[in-house]
Every structure is written in structure tokens, then in C-alpha cells.
Design an enzyme around this catalytic site. Sequence first.
Site, mmCIF file in Angstrom:
data_model
loop_
_atom_site.group_PDB
_atom_site.id
_atom_site.type_symbol
_atom_site.label_atom_id
_atom_site.label_comp_id
_atom_site.label_asym_id
_atom_site.label_seq_id
_atom_site.Cartn_x
_atom_site.Cartn_y
_atom_site.Cartn_z
ATOM 1 N N ASP A 58 0.726 -1.255 -0.045
ATOM 2 C CA ASP A 58 0.001 0.009 0.014
ATOM 3 C C ASP A 58 0.668 1.211 0.105
ATOM 4 O OD1 ASP A 58 1.110 -0.097 2.563
ATOM 5 O OD2 ASP A 58 -0.951 -0.034 3.482
ATOM 6 N N HIS A 59 2.205 1.245 0.247
ATOM 7 C CA HIS A 59 2.894 2.431 0.698
ATOM 8 C C HIS A 59 3.552 2.887 -0.875
ATOM 9 C CE1 HIS A 59 2.320 2.340 4.664
ATOM 10 N NE2 HIS A 59 3.307 3.145 4.933
ATOM 11 N N ASP A 93 3.662 -0.995 11.286
ATOM 12 C CA ASP A 93 3.259 0.280 11.154
ATOM 13 C C ASP A 93 2.900 0.772 12.290
ATOM 14 O OD1 ASP A 93 2.128 2.213 8.270
ATOM 15 O OD2 ASP A 93 1.228 2.608 10.163
ATOM 16 N N ARG A 126 -1.638 12.657 10.114
ATOM 17 C CA ARG A 126 -0.297 13.333 10.440
ATOM 18 C C ARG A 126 -0.452 14.574 9.677
ATOM 19 N NH1 ARG A 126 3.111 7.949 11.629
ATOM 20 N NH2 ARG A 126 2.437 7.779 13.856
ATOM 21 N N SER A 144 6.048 7.526 12.928
ATOM 22 C CA SER A 144 6.071 6.486 12.299
ATOM 23 C C SER A 144 6.876 5.205 13.108
ATOM 24 C CB SER A 144 6.398 6.441 10.859
ATOM 25 O OG SER A 144 6.922 5.164 10.560
ATOM 26 N N ARG A 185 8.667 3.414 11.799
ATOM 27 C CA ARG A 185 9.905 3.014 10.913
ATOM 28 C C ARG A 185 11.036 2.604 11.474
ATOM 29 N NH1 ARG A 185 9.447 8.567 7.816
ATOM 30 N NH2 ARG A 185 7.293 7.912 7.658
#
Length: 759
Positions: A94-95, A159, A447, A642, A644
Amino acid sequence: MAFDIDLIKKVYAEFEGKVNEARKLVNKPLTFTEKILYAHLTAPAQRAYQRGADYVDFAPDRVAMQDATAQMALLQFMQAGRNRVAVPSTVHCDHLIMAQTGAAQDLAIAKKDSSEVFDFLASVSNKYGIGFWKPGAGIIHQVVLENYAFPGGMMIGTDSHTVNAGGLGMVAIGVGGADACDVMSGLPWELKMPKLIGIKLTGKLNGWAAPKDVILKVAGILTVKGGTGCIVEYFGEGAQALSCTGKGTICNMGAEIGATTSTFAYDDSMGRYLRATGREDVAAAADAVKTQLTADPEVYANPEQYFDQVIEINLDELEPHLNGPFTPDLATPISKMKEAAAANGWPTKVEVGLIGSCTNSSYEDISRAVSLAKQVNAKGLKTKAEFTITPGSEQVRYTIERDGFLDTFASIGATVFANACGPCIGMWNRVGADKQEKNTIVHSFNRNFAKRADGNPNTYAFVASPELVTALAIAGDLTFNPLTDTLVNEKGETVKLDPPTGEELPAKGFSVDDPGYQAPAADGSGVEVKVAPDSKRLQLLDPFPEWEGTDLKGLRLLIKAKGKCTTDHISMAGPWLKFRGHLDNISNNLLIGAINFFNDKTDNVKNELTGVYGPVPATQRAYKAAGIGTLIVGDENYGEGSSREHAAMEPRHLGARAVLVKSFARIHETNLKKQGMLALTFANKDDYEKIQEDDTIDIIGLTEFAPDTSLSLVLHHKDGTSETITVNHSYNAQQIEWFKAGAALNIIRREFAAKQKAS
């Protein structure tokens, strides 16, 4: 039948017994959150765990990964030596889909440009027993809510908005890929026992108020770090009156207050949603243990006795909010926006309104927005701003197309992007953004950090509900209050927008031709995973080196970051997403968004080897080439945003040894620990001021590194003077072993190799 129904039934079969045992240990009624936590311990508890203090091992039911973070998570898992994942796991593409012209074209381009990555993820998933959701299937959190989330379960995801599944009564927590690797390898997952915030919702939403406004108000109350180390549990008559997807919206944005996760107890709205999404079997199983899937009655009757903090919000009085710009906790009721915009000099012309994303892309969200879009033609209006829709899943997109919603949006000039994250994560090729002109956008995302949506530092982004975003796009004015203000139509007539209306669930049910799911091979042992040695997108990992067994001396300061330093500042997304599977290439974005305390510039730090100022990554590479370790210094809530883990792996890869800050965001601190970095905090926050640009730094006490024992930092200043400051850490004994081994993954690999040798 639902995915993993046998697992779900097993959880429910054991749930009451585990809760009863926990209640005896805690010796008081339990919140719903506590029931889930104690029911998911790796081993039966021998005592009550202290909130905010005790580290606890959990056994989550499943793991979810999106394509950007899945690359590194699975590259790590490939090193663990396992043949198959130990718990149900999924990957969602999806990213890596850029929003530019429209769904079909953008998806086709993404499949071509990122074919190497998608093929890698598909093959790894096929080999190790992981469910694979193809590009275009939808955004991870919407797909999880539609297919996998279940009341009373526990999941982790790579995520930060994994927390969205709290809308279906889960404890769902965002983590780094190393944590996911642990769970997929069958190991316990460690978390400090969270504190609990109870939010009592009274009354019922009405008119223009939406579930999004609940969390926007909560963000204004708690700020971006007010939920750190806490799980938020919503309850009360107002909570039960919300739809399941509305609950998901609230939980989703709980990541913006730093909460570990948020959740709601099981109720009829969740049962309706489960049945509507084809999971009648899960609904029936949950109904059978319904009395267990909520807090004990005493908790909600006297919440102050059972939660660490209690907030009450009357939904009858809740006003639509706009949060921003540049931070999701700057909350402004719509009635106060005209005054706030004037006082702050915010540009009031709305250039673009964007709805959808993982936060607000449900059928209910879109139906309420379309009720306003219908009024554009009916009332003779013209939409003043650009308007875009990002559906959350192919199931939602297909259903809203069937029901005519997309035709209505098309009639007002809207663009429908692919079922992907798109502008919400910076994957938006916005025309003109490179000019860096001052402008305002409004969106229903979660965000709004500077440069996040379009890369323009002068884009003022405000967060609102889909219906308020739609109204502001129609008006083209940030200060327009649809509750009181009127518009002038194309005929010069004064008209007023009617309040939005919508349907909780589609009257004709959900429908979809191809949801985009690919099941893994029953036996993946023959599947070969290929990574080209000259690939620019993928790179097999080498283990990080072990700690050398000494104190760290002679470190140089890489950067002293000033103010907000989120994971977007540390490791930008947007165009850098293409390198998420290639650690060395993506390390070229290390801290390029952070502001240097000493010159107020981004990506401009002093190289003490040459005395020349230059980019952060190049400077760090020079230190690494010279065999010199570095220290990164930050401010409050460092690593906000995030999940990440690249923000932790990049400095580790390039030779940084420690990060010293006033305070950490939870996920980032854990990620640093997992990768063998030192995550330190100032014992006295004022000592931040003592760090000078030309300092040489020693970290003393590592040879006696132990839990609850401070370390010392010796600052050798350029003028020949020195001073020593005390720094704290939150490492427990196991985490100290991660540091000594060089990374948590090194221990997993070592232990598995030993077992293989023994067998």
C-alpha cells in the site's frame, strides 16, 4: 469463513480461564485492556505486573506488515533461520503507489516501477507461509479491519497505525520489523506493562460532529506525547453509539498522542461489522463470550479507581475540529478557526481537500462525504478547491462505485486515487509543490508534519473529518463554519449546506470482484527468493558488529537536533520509500530533515575532520570511514511518528553509537535498542544546553552496564575543559544483551544455529 477461525476460537476458549486467574493475581476488577494483556502472556503470570515499570513477555495472535516496512522486517526474518512463520502473518502492498493522476494510471506505474520489490515480497511471503495482499488491494489497516481483526485479540504490525484494529476490540500495537521478526520466529514479544487512560464518552454525536472529532479533541488535551507508555480504553454510552469503523478512526489517530494503542470493548456495532464483512463465525464466537470482552462492571462504574487517568467527553456538545498546522495536537474548534487563522497568519484559501486514507476511508465516511458532494449540484454550487478521494480497500472502492458514490464525486470534479496510502505518507506527486509556495490543504489523514504530504515545507496541512474536509473544499475557505455560515452559489443566491448524513454499512452489503489476496504455498521449501547483487532497491543484510566490550570514547557529535524531530525528520518517506529494502541507499536520508541547533539549518552539520559543513549522511560516512563513532542528540519526544525502524537502522549502519535525548517516543526507543544502539536520556534535561558543536565525548559505565544504573557522559570541549553529566536509560537485562550482541537479531540467529547444530 473468516481467516484463522480456529485460532480465534482457541483464544476465546481459553480467554475466561486466563482472565479469572489474572483477576486473582491483581486482586481487583479488570479493565478490558488488562484482560487482553493477561490473556496473551507468553507464560502464566505469577504476580500482578506493575504498570509503567515491569517488562512483560506477550504472545500476539498475528503480525501485519506493509510493503515499505515489510522489506526490512522480512530481510531480517530471512536471517533468523526459520522455515515458516510461527503465527499468522500478512504483507500488504500500500505504500509504494504514488498518487498523481488517478487510480488506474498510478497503480499501473507503481506495478512497473516497483515490480522488483513486489516480486520479492510475494516470493518471501509464498516461501514462509505469509498471506500476501497485492498492490491495489488496499491500505493495510483497512484490510486488517475487514479481514483479520477480532475482539479480544492481540496483534502487532510494522506500522504505527496498526492501532486502527482497536476499533474491533483488539490490542493492536505498532512495532519495528525486529519485533515482528521475533514474533514470526516464535519468540516472546516484550513490552513494558502500559499505564491505562480511560476516556468516558457520554451523549451521542450529532450534526456535523464525527468520530474523528473525538480523537482530534483528545489530541488537543493529551498532546503528541501525553499517551506515551499508555493504552487508551474508551467506554460509556457514547462509545457504544459509535460505529465500528468510527471506533477504528479514533484508535487509528491514537498513534498521534503517542499511545501504545487504544481500544473499545466488544459491542453490537462490532458484531454488525463482522457480519457485514463476511465473518458471521467470528461474531457468533465473540457473542458467546461477550461478557468477557469488556471491562468488569465495577471498572466503568468507578473508572478513577482502575485507570491511571480518566478523561470525560460529552459527545452531545462536541464541535467539529481542525488540528494543525504542522502538528496533529494543535486543536481548534471550527467556530474558533477564523480567529486562530488571523492571529497566526495562516493562509485561509484552501487549495486541496483530501479524504480517505487508513484513518477515514470506511463506507460510512465516504457516504457522509458524498451527502455533501450531492449538495454541490443540488444547490448550484461549485467546488472551490481541488478534491481527492483515497479509498481504503478494493472492497470499499468497489462498493462505493456500485452505489454511485464515485459518480457523484466525479460530478464535482474530484480525483479518485488508488487504494493506497498516497498523499498521507508523502506519496503525492503534487503539481507545483516544488515551488514551495505558502498554501493550505485540509485532509482526513492522521499526520500533518511539515513537508509530509507533498514535500513543501510551506504547505499548511490541517486534519479534520471527511465531512468537514468536504465542506471546506466546497467553500475553499479554512474559516468557513458549515454550522453557521452560508455560501453564494453560481446564481448569486445565498445557500447553506445541510448537515451530512450517511450509512454505517452498505444497505446492499459489501461487494468485490477481486479483493487482491494471494495465499501462500502449503510448502514453500522449494520457493527461491532472489535478490540481485546490483539491485538499487533491495540489499541482503549483514549482521551488525558486537559491542567491543569497552566504554565508548572519542565519539564526535553528529548533530544536536533542535525541537521536533520525528521519524520523518530522521528518515524521510515520500520518494525515499523506494529504498526501504536497501539499507545503504536509504541511509542517504539520515537526519536530513532535522534542524541543526548550531545554525538552524537542515542537512547541514560540521565535519570535525575537515571543519567543513555538509550533509548529515555524508558527514556520518566520513566519520565511519575514519573509524570514529558518533553521538546524536535530540530534544523531547524524539522519534515521534511512524514505526519505521529505518530511523534506528540507518544511524547504526553508518556508525553512530548512541542517541541522547530529553525523551523518546516509545516505538523509536525500542527500535534503537533492538538494533544495538544506545538509547539514552538526560538525567537533567538542562544538560542538553551543555552539548557543544566541537565536543569529543566519552560514554562511561558500559563495562558495568546494568538495569536502573545511570551512565556518565564526559564532554571534552574544544577549549580544553571537560564536564561530566549523568545520563539515564531504560534497558532491562535482556535488552542489555541485545546491545552486547550488536542487535537482538544476532541473538536469534545464534540461538537458532545452536539448536540446529544440536539436532
